[in-house]
Write a protein that holds these residues in place. Structure first.
Motif, short mmCIF file in Angstrom:
data_model
loop_
_atom_site.label_atom_id
_atom_site.label_comp_id
_atom_site.label_asym_id
_atom_site.label_seq_id
_atom_site.Cartn_x
_atom_site.Cartn_y
_atom_site.Cartn_z
N CYS A 171 -42.06 -12.35 67.88
CA CYS A 171 -42.53 -11.61 69.07
C CYS A 171 -42.19 -10.13 69.01
O CYS A 171 -42.85 -9.33 69.68
N ALA A 191 -39.58 -17.45 70.27
CA ALA A 191 -40.94 -16.91 70.30
C ALA A 191 -41.99 -17.89 69.81
O ALA A 191 -43.17 -17.77 70.14
N GLN A 266 -46.06 -8.22 74.00
CA GLN A 266 -44.64 -8.30 74.34
C GLN A 266 -44.13 -6.97 74.91
O GLN A 266 -43.34 -6.96 75.86
N ASN A 293 -38.00 -6.39 74.55
CA ASN A 293 -39.28 -6.84 75.08
C ASN A 293 -39.41 -8.36 75.07
O ASN A 293 -40.49 -8.90 75.29
N ALA A 294 -38.28 -9.04 74.82
CA ALA A 294 -38.26 -10.51 74.84
C ALA A 294 -37.44 -11.06 75.99
O ALA A 294 -37.67 -12.19 76.43
N MET A 338 -40.76 -14.29 76.31
CA MET A 338 -41.18 -14.35 74.91
C MET A 338 -42.15 -15.50 74.73
O MET A 338 -42.18 -16.43 75.54
#
Length: 360
Positions: A171, A191, A266, A293-294, A338
């Protein structure tokens, strides 16, 4: 229930359907064909031409396999930690007899790359470097490209890199070959959008001579055995066949979307989550320049008990978020975003938080 923790994450119906197939002979030709396609897909996702081995274990099992096959008793190891999972990888190295030099970041911060360069210059040589790509306990993503550049300044004298990519690979960008990484580990419940139970260990050609000579004891997690079996599209021990079915479908879905699109989505959902928190007057925990960003870590508002806040989200609104870990248990809560996730999946969490915080 809207499951928004940093793993396990929701499993897509297509993956669920794939896992719901009749069992097959794990030593037969159908499994071998399936496993070969999975191996190709994993190389694509890890952005590598190297081997990616599949272990029946959690991500932590994959990390132990990495350490057990690279670190011999007495080896000097540089351990970079930015949170709970960096500490776990460090603990594994110590258990296998490594002489560990520890380099830690402040809570919510990435590792200081200048300190990495200084440690490598002042204390050479290190046999291995341990680093977490995406630290879910704090919601921070390390600057892996900058760390790799520092390591590559050393040329062939650079230490082998063992990367905890459990929550990032699939991800977030981590091009293994481009960054000259040696061992990268991920786990199925992140992910990839599968249930827990599979670990993926990508290994560079540079690492294999070290693995062959490693003096640490290993049996189930012996990567030499995994590599030997993978050559004939098998596993040395009984695999989780149902999860392999699911992984095959998950990789098809990822290829349909494409890695650049996945990474862009993401980023978009990560920013949406951070903006949603700020819009409610909540404070983010991670340094904004390195925010994951997860997963997003959010400070618990003053006067609010973290456990009660999460319980209300779950029991009254059907929104399951994660708490903090260790020393951060009562200070933060974490929203996972994610896998197959969009803004529409995250918005209900903030709708519920808005109602709860207005009543506090």
């Amino acid at each position: 229930m809207n499951l928004r923790i940093p793993g396990p994450i929701p499993v897509h119906p297509r993956v669920m359907a794939a896992m719901n197939q009749p069992m097959i002979n794990h030593r037969g030709p159908r499994f071998s064909a399936l496993f070969g396609e999975v191996a190709d897909g994993l190389r694509w996702a890890f952005e590598t031409s190297q081997e990616v081995l599949v272990l029946t274990s959690s991500g932590t099992g994959g990390l132990e396999a990495a350490v057990a096959n690279i670190v011999s008793p007495g080896d000097r190891v540089l351990s970079l930690s930015i949170g709970n999972f960096g500490e776990r990888l460090r603990t594994l190295a110590r258990l296998y007899g490594a002489q560990v030099t520890a380099l830690d970041a402040l809570a919510g911060q990435p590792i200081d790359v200048s300190q990495v360069r200084q440690a490598l210059q002042e204390n050479p040589p290190f046999h291995a470097l341990l680093v977490t790509h995406n630290e879910t306990s704090t919601g921070v993503t390390n600057p892996m490209r900058e760390i790799a550049l520092v390591l590559n300044e050393l040329g062939e004298a650079r230490p082998l890199t063992i990367v905890d990519g459990v929550s990032g690979v699939g991800c977030l960008p981590l091009p293994m070959d481009e960054l000259s990484l040696d061992v990268v580990v991920s786990g199925s419940q992140k992910a990839w959008g599968l249930p827990p139970g599979l670990a993926f260990v990508a290994v560079s050609e540079r690492a294999w001579p070290v693995i062959e000579q490693c003096r640490s004891p290993r049996f189930y997690f012996d990567l030499r055995q995994a590599r030997k079996s993978a050559a004939s599209r098998q596993t040395p021990w009984t695999p989780a066949v149902g999860l392999i079915f699911g992984l095959h479908e998950a990789l098809i879905m990822m290829r349909e979307e494409g890695l650049p699109v996945i990474h862009a989505r993401q980023r978009r959902v990560g920013e949406f989550t951070r903006q949603g928190a700020r819009g409610l007057g909540l404070q983010l925990f991670a340094n904004p320049a390195f925010a994951s960003n997860a997963v997003t870590a959010i400070r618990v508002p003053p006067g609010v008990e973290a456990a009660k806040l999460r319980a209300r989200l779950r029991d009254e609104f059907g929104q399951e978020v994660a708490g903090g870990q260790g020393a951060l248990k009562n200070d933060i809560f974490r929203i996972g975003h994610m896998g197959q996730v969009t803004e529409a999946d995250i918005q209900p969490v903030f709708d519920a938080l808005r109602q709860i915080l207005q009543l506090v």
